[in-house]
Design a protein around this motif. Sequence first.
Motif, PDB file in Angstrom:
ATOM      1  N   GLU A  76      -6.189   1.789 -13.774  1.00  0.00           N
ATOM      2  CA  GLU A  76      -4.872   1.240 -13.425  1.00  0.00           C
ATOM      3  C   GLU A  76      -4.066   2.196 -12.543  1.00  0.00           C
ATOM      4  OE1 GLU A  76      -5.890  -0.465 -17.526  1.00  0.00           O
ATOM      5  OE2 GLU A  76      -6.159   1.426 -16.485  1.00  0.00           O
ATOM      6  N   ASP A  77      -4.283   3.504 -12.692  1.00  0.00           N
ATOM      7  CA  ASP A  77      -3.555   4.487 -11.884  1.00  0.00           C
ATOM      8  C   ASP A  77      -3.864   4.372 -10.398  1.00  0.00           C
ATOM      9  OD1 ASP A  77      -2.142   5.605 -13.911  1.00  0.00           O
ATOM     10  OD2 ASP A  77      -3.141   7.549 -13.864  1.00  0.00           O
ATOM     11  N   PHE A  78      -4.983   3.779 -10.062  1.00  0.00           N
ATOM     12  CA  PHE A  78      -5.392   3.715  -8.667  1.00  0.00           C
ATOM     13  C   PHE A  78      -4.744   2.554  -7.911  1.00  0.00           C
ATOM     14  CE2 PHE A  78      -8.499   6.203 -10.870  1.00  0.00           C
ATOM     15  CZ  PHE A  78      -8.716   7.263 -10.007  1.00  0.00           C
ATOM     16  N   ALA A  79      -4.109   1.651  -8.614  1.00  0.00           N
ATOM     17  CA  ALA A  79      -3.445   0.524  -7.956  1.00  0.00           C
ATOM     18  C   ALA A  79      -2.224   0.977  -7.158  1.00  0.00           C
ATOM     19  CB  ALA A  79      -3.026  -0.525  -8.984  1.00  0.00           C
ATOM     20  N   TYR A  80      -1.515   1.978  -7.650  1.00  0.00           N
ATOM     21  CA  TYR A  80      -0.289   2.402  -6.975  1.00  0.00           C
ATOM     22  C   TYR A  80      -0.557   3.021  -5.610  1.00  0.00           C
ATOM     23  CZ  TYR A  80       1.507   1.432 -11.591  1.00  0.00           C
ATOM     24  OH  TYR A  80       1.814   0.816 -12.770  1.00  0.00           O
ATOM     25  N   PRO A  81      -1.493   3.953  -5.475  1.00  0.00           N
ATOM     26  CA  PRO A  81      -1.756   4.462  -4.123  1.00  0.00           C
ATOM     27  C   PRO A  81      -2.352   3.392  -3.205  1.00  0.00           C
ATOM     28  CG  PRO A  81      -3.282   5.460  -5.706  1.00  0.00           C
ATOM     29  CD  PRO A  81      -2.254   4.695  -6.485  1.00  0.00           C
ATOM     30  N   LEU A  82      -3.144   2.502  -3.762  1.00  0.00           N
ATOM     31  CA  LEU A  82      -3.705   1.407  -2.968  1.00  0.00           C
ATOM     32  C   LEU A  82      -2.581   0.522  -2.427  1.00  0.00           C
ATOM     33  CD1 LEU A  82      -6.257  -0.092  -1.998  1.00  0.00           C
ATOM     34  CD2 LEU A  82      -6.110  -1.419  -4.116  1.00  0.00           C
ATOM     35  N   CYS A  83      -1.657   0.162  -3.296  1.00  0.00           N
ATOM     36  CA  CYS A  83      -0.512  -0.660  -2.865  1.00  0.00           C
ATOM     37  C   CYS A  83       0.339   0.082  -1.840  1.00  0.00           C
ATOM     38  CB  CYS A  83       0.337  -1.056  -4.068  1.00  0.00           C
ATOM     39  SG  CYS A  83      -0.428  -2.319  -5.104  1.00  0.00           S
ATOM     40  N   ALA A  84       0.587   1.345  -2.074  1.00  0.00           N
ATOM     41  CA  ALA A  84       1.422   2.114  -1.141  1.00  0.00           C
ATOM     42  C   ALA A  84       0.810   2.152   0.248  1.00  0.00           C
ATOM     43  CB  ALA A  84       1.625   3.533  -1.659  1.00  0.00           C
ATOM     44  N   ALA A  85      -0.502   2.303   0.322  1.00  0.00           N
ATOM     45  CA  ALA A  85      -1.176   2.407   1.619  1.00  0.00           C
ATOM     46  C   ALA A  85      -1.055   1.125   2.435  1.00  0.00           C
ATOM     47  CB  ALA A  85      -2.643   2.764   1.419  1.00  0.00           C
ATOM     48  N   PHE A  86      -0.926  -0.013   1.775  1.00  0.00           N
ATOM     49  CA  PHE A  86      -0.815  -1.284   2.492  1.00  0.00           C
ATOM     50  C   PHE A  86       0.625  -1.795   2.552  1.00  0.00           C
ATOM     51  CE2 PHE A  86      -5.281  -1.060   1.640  1.00  0.00           C
ATOM     52  CZ  PHE A  86      -5.846  -1.596   2.781  1.00  0.00           C
ATOM     53  N   LEU A  87       1.409  -1.548   1.511  1.00  0.00           N
ATOM     54  CA  LEU A  87       2.769  -2.083   1.458  1.00  0.00           C
ATOM     55  C   LEU A  87       3.715  -1.379   2.427  1.00  0.00           C
ATOM     56  CD1 LEU A  87       4.752  -4.047   0.167  1.00  0.00           C
ATOM     57  CD2 LEU A  87       5.168  -2.338  -1.620  1.00  0.00           C
ATOM     58  N   VAL A  88       3.653  -0.074   2.500  1.00  0.00           N
ATOM     59  CA  VAL A  88       4.581   0.660   3.368  1.00  0.00           C
ATOM     60  C   VAL A  88       4.420   0.242   4.842  1.00  0.00           C
ATOM     61  CG1 VAL A  88       5.238   2.958   4.204  1.00  0.00           C
ATOM     62  CG2 VAL A  88       4.876   2.584   1.756  1.00  0.00           C
ATOM     63  N   PRO A  89       3.202   0.215   5.389  1.00  0.00           N
ATOM     64  CA  PRO A  89       3.087  -0.253   6.775  1.00  0.00           C
ATOM     65  C   PRO A  89       3.478  -1.720   6.958  1.00  0.00           C
ATOM     66  CG  PRO A  89       1.111   0.939   6.121  1.00  0.00           C
ATOM     67  CD  PRO A  89       1.927   0.739   4.884  1.00  0.00           C
ATOM     68  N   ALA A  90       3.201  -2.548   5.963  1.00  0.00           N
ATOM     69  CA  ALA A  90       3.568  -3.962   6.066  1.00  0.00           C
ATOM     70  C   ALA A  90       5.076  -4.130   6.114  1.00  0.00           C
ATOM     71  CB  ALA A  90       2.977  -4.754   4.902  1.00  0.00           C
ATOM     72  N   VAL A  91       5.780  -3.435   5.242  1.00  0.00           N
ATOM     73  CA  VAL A  91       7.242  -3.526   5.235  1.00  0.00           C
ATOM     74  C   VAL A  91       7.808  -2.963   6.537  1.00  0.00           C
ATOM     75  CG1 VAL A  91       9.343  -2.663   4.106  1.00  0.00           C
ATOM     76  CG2 VAL A  91       7.459  -3.571   2.729  1.00  0.00           C
ATOM     77  N   ALA A  92       7.259  -1.844   6.993  1.00  0.00           N
ATOM     78  CA  ALA A  92       7.725  -1.269   8.260  1.00  0.00           C
ATOM     79  C   ALA A  92       7.531  -2.258   9.411  1.00  0.00           C
ATOM     80  CB  ALA A  92       6.985   0.037   8.546  1.00  0.00           C
ATOM     81  N   THR A  93       6.429  -2.957   9.401  1.00  0.00           N
ATOM     82  CA  THR A  93       6.159  -3.962  10.435  1.00  0.00           C
ATOM     83  C   THR A  93       7.137  -5.129  10.328  1.00  0.00           C
ATOM     84  OG1 THR A  93       3.822  -3.375  10.479  1.00  0.00           O
ATOM     85  CG2 THR A  93       4.409  -5.546  11.332  1.00  0.00           C
ATOM     86  N   LEU A  94       7.433  -5.537   9.109  1.00  0.00           N
ATOM     87  CA  LEU A  94       8.334  -6.669   8.918  1.00  0.00           C
ATOM     88  C   LEU A  94       9.771  -6.351   9.312  1.00  0.00           C
ATOM     89  CD1 LEU A  94       6.958  -8.054   5.551  1.00  0.00           C
ATOM     90  CD2 LEU A  94       6.798  -9.149   7.792  1.00  0.00           C
ATOM     91  N   VAL A  95      10.197  -5.123   9.146  1.00  0.00           N
ATOM     92  CA  VAL A  95      11.593  -4.796   9.448  1.00  0.00           C
ATOM     93  C   VAL A  95      11.803  -4.267  10.867  1.00  0.00           C
ATOM     94  CG1 VAL A  95      12.157  -4.342   7.033  1.00  0.00           C
ATOM     95  CG2 VAL A  95      11.498  -2.440   8.506  1.00  0.00           C
ATOM     96  N   GLU A  96      10.716  -3.970  11.582  1.00  0.00           N
ATOM     97  CA  GLU A  96      10.890  -3.464  12.937  1.00  0.00           C
ATOM     98  C   GLU A  96      11.361  -4.589  13.859  1.00  0.00           C
ATOM     99  OE1 GLU A  96       7.214  -1.824  14.303  1.00  0.00           O
ATOM    100  OE2 GLU A  96       6.331  -3.761  14.689  1.00  0.00           O
ATOM    101  N   ARG A  97      12.115  -4.209  14.842  1.00  0.00           N
ATOM    102  CA  ARG A  97      12.621  -5.187  15.801  1.00  0.00           C
ATOM    103  C   ARG A  97      11.512  -5.620  16.721  1.00  0.00           C
ATOM    104  NH1 ARG A  97      18.308  -4.194  18.336  1.00  0.00           N
ATOM    105  NH2 ARG A  97      19.229  -5.632  16.875  1.00  0.00           N
TER     106      ARG A  97
END
Length: 101
Positions: A76-97
């Motif tokens: 279960e501990d490995f889900a957090y780094p996995l999510c971070a690696a995909f979520l952070v770039p996705a959110v950055a892409t969604l909020v960029e102009r």
Amino acid sequence: MTYTLIVVPFVLVTAAATVATVRRPEFGRRMIRSAVAALVLIALTAVFDNVMIAVGLFTYPEEHLSGIRVGLAPIEDFAYPLCAAFLVPAVATLVERRPER
């Protein structure tokens, strides 16, 4: 409540945010970079979680775990780094102009 159930919302949000960026430019390149970052973060998690658990910095109640481990670290501990690696770039892409057309 188990740690697996705690992880589910993070995985769902990550999946939704990532899917929301499918039509954005450079999606394939971003996924490759996210996968590489995920591999690095998972390797670091494997090493450092095992060290921290081995020296007794923290423990997990067995009744809250799936029972699957990588060394001493629960899967279960490995889900957090996995999510971070995909979520952070996705959110950055969604909020960029987007450039105006």
